[in-house]
Enzyme design. Sequence first.
Site, short mmCIF file in Angstrom:
data_model
loop_
_atom_site.label_atom_id
_atom_site.label_comp_id
_atom_site.label_asym_id
_atom_site.label_seq_id
_atom_site.Cartn_x
_atom_site.Cartn_y
_atom_site.Cartn_z
N LYS A 168 2.51 9.55 8.47
CA LYS A 168 1.72 9.20 9.66
C LYS A 168 2.22 9.80 11.00
O LYS A 168 1.73 10.83 11.41
CB LYS A 168 1.56 7.69 9.73
CG LYS A 168 0.67 7.18 8.58
CD LYS A 168 0.12 5.81 8.80
CE LYS A 168 -1.05 5.50 7.88
NZ LYS A 168 -0.71 4.98 6.55
N ASP B 272 9.13 2.81 1.62
CA ASP B 272 7.94 3.51 2.08
C ASP B 272 7.82 3.25 3.58
O ASP B 272 7.37 2.19 4.01
CB ASP B 272 6.71 3.00 1.33
CG ASP B 272 5.42 3.66 1.81
OD1 ASP B 272 5.45 4.32 2.87
OD2 ASP B 272 4.39 3.50 1.13
N PHE C 152 0.85 -1.20 0.00
CA PHE C 152 0.00 0.00 0.00
C PHE C 152 0.88 1.23 0.00
O PHE C 152 1.74 1.39 0.87
CB PHE C 152 -0.92 0.02 1.23
CG PHE C 152 -1.89 1.18 1.19
CD1 PHE C 152 -3.01 1.14 0.37
CD2 PHE C 152 -1.65 2.33 1.94
CE1 PHE C 152 -3.88 2.23 0.31
CE2 PHE C 152 -2.53 3.41 1.88
CZ PHE C 152 -3.64 3.36 1.06
C1 LIG Z 1 -0.98 5.16 5.18
C2 LIG Z 1 0.06 4.79 4.18
C3 LIG Z 1 0.21 5.51 2.98
C4 LIG Z 1 -0.73 6.61 2.57
O1 LIG Z 1 -0.65 7.72 3.43
P1 LIG Z 1 -1.80 8.83 3.38
O2 LIG Z 1 -1.34 9.85 4.38
O3 LIG Z 1 -3.07 8.15 3.73
O4 LIG Z 1 -1.84 9.37 2.00
C5 LIG Z 1 1.24 5.14 2.14
N1 LIG Z 1 2.08 4.13 2.45
C6 LIG Z 1 1.96 3.42 3.59
C7 LIG Z 1 2.93 2.33 3.89
C8 LIG Z 1 0.93 3.71 4.48
O5 LIG Z 1 0.79 2.98 5.60
#
Ligand SMILES: *Cc1c(COP(=O)(O)O)cnc(C)c1O
Length: 405
Positions: A255, A226, A141
């Site tokens: 986050k 990421d 994700f």
């Molecule tokens: C939550 C998340 C995202 C997306 O972040 P948003 O602030 O919702 O756009 C991208 N990568 C990872 C691994 C995430 O957990």
Amino acid sequence: MATEQAAITRATFDEVILPIYAPADFIPVKGKGSRVWDQQGKEYVDFAGGIAVTALGHCHPALVEALKSQGETLWHTSNVFTNEPALKLGRKLVASTFAERVVFMNSGTEANETAFKLARHYASTRHSPYKSKIIAFNNAFHGRSFFTVSVGGQAKYSDGFGPKPADIIHVPFNDLHAVKAVMDDHTCAVVVEPIQGEGGVLAATPEFLKGLRELCDEHQALLVFDEVQSGMGRTGSLFAYQYYGVTPDILTSAKALGGGFPVSVVLTTEEIASAFHVGSHGSTYGGNPLACAVAGAAFDIINTPEVLGGVNAKRERFVKHLQKIDAEFDVFGDVRGMGLLIGAELKPQYKGRARDFLHAAAHEGVMVLNAGPDVMRFAPSLVVEDADIDEGMVRFAAAVKKIVG
Ligand SMILES: *Cc1c(COP(=O)(O)O)cnc(C)c1O
């Protein structure tokens, strides 16, 4: 006028908001530390942390102070003018990581969009415009913009929006042979979450990340981590890459970075950053003074031995409780993840019911998360009190009992 005066309830959501979420049937109105209260005054222990965001709990005094004081000083300048909070935070990140250059955005999605554009642009300008292949992983994700959702490994999120960005390939996570089979000189980047969060709280093996680093070096591709979810102390290290001892070329975080104020960052080297020039990319809000002031205060607290060093003891306390619940009710298979990103896979007979457990938990007064339909996820504050862990787990056990019953 009548609608303005009518009470705000959960039903208002269905009247005015796009139906892209199914929020719980109560509305939180107040938080302090790891406790939250709803409109009716019912109290909850928060093990969800706003999805790994409120890493210092709710309304931490130092963050409130940073927000208030910056709020009375300067809110916004755009990037036509730089600002002190952003520069201070940038310096801290550079001093504590591999990064030589950083750029701020507003969400995980935007940080990843920036990272992927940077990787493509670097390959295109330094090597060849045909070096554009991105290798990513099943169930990954990376956000919800069209580029990031296409790099993400769940077709159900990217289907139905027309032609997708091309030259993105997905292979199984933690499978180095699968990567080798598709890796070539045409590859510009390998994009990976050191711990897949949304995909089920699955940590990469050290050999996998080390192997990716070697393959990227061999083919002059960039390794992109990421760490939107795994970063900022979640694993007990400031960033998960530091725990693994595998340094990426580009890293994104968001986050927990702002502790609840929207802000994200891309970290990279001077060499890679230099592929971008004035006008290559941008954001009106990115690096906003309010966001960076709050993130700066959060950084100073998280990046200390007290907070980082406490994460794994708290994890053990969580895991012990989960094992006890499992011993009594026989619900969990694998309990996994790292630090305070904890996944508890449901046994086959409860597969697909993670949301039922989540709602039952809220009913008993504890907020938890799921990661897909089969895994319960806990992403509490990094400074959650032991007493809150114990009380929340008593409530979670009551919820499990109701379902398993
Ligand atoms: C939550 C998340 C995202 C997306 O972040 P948003 O602030 O919702 O756009 C991208 N990568 C990872 C691994 C995430 O957990």
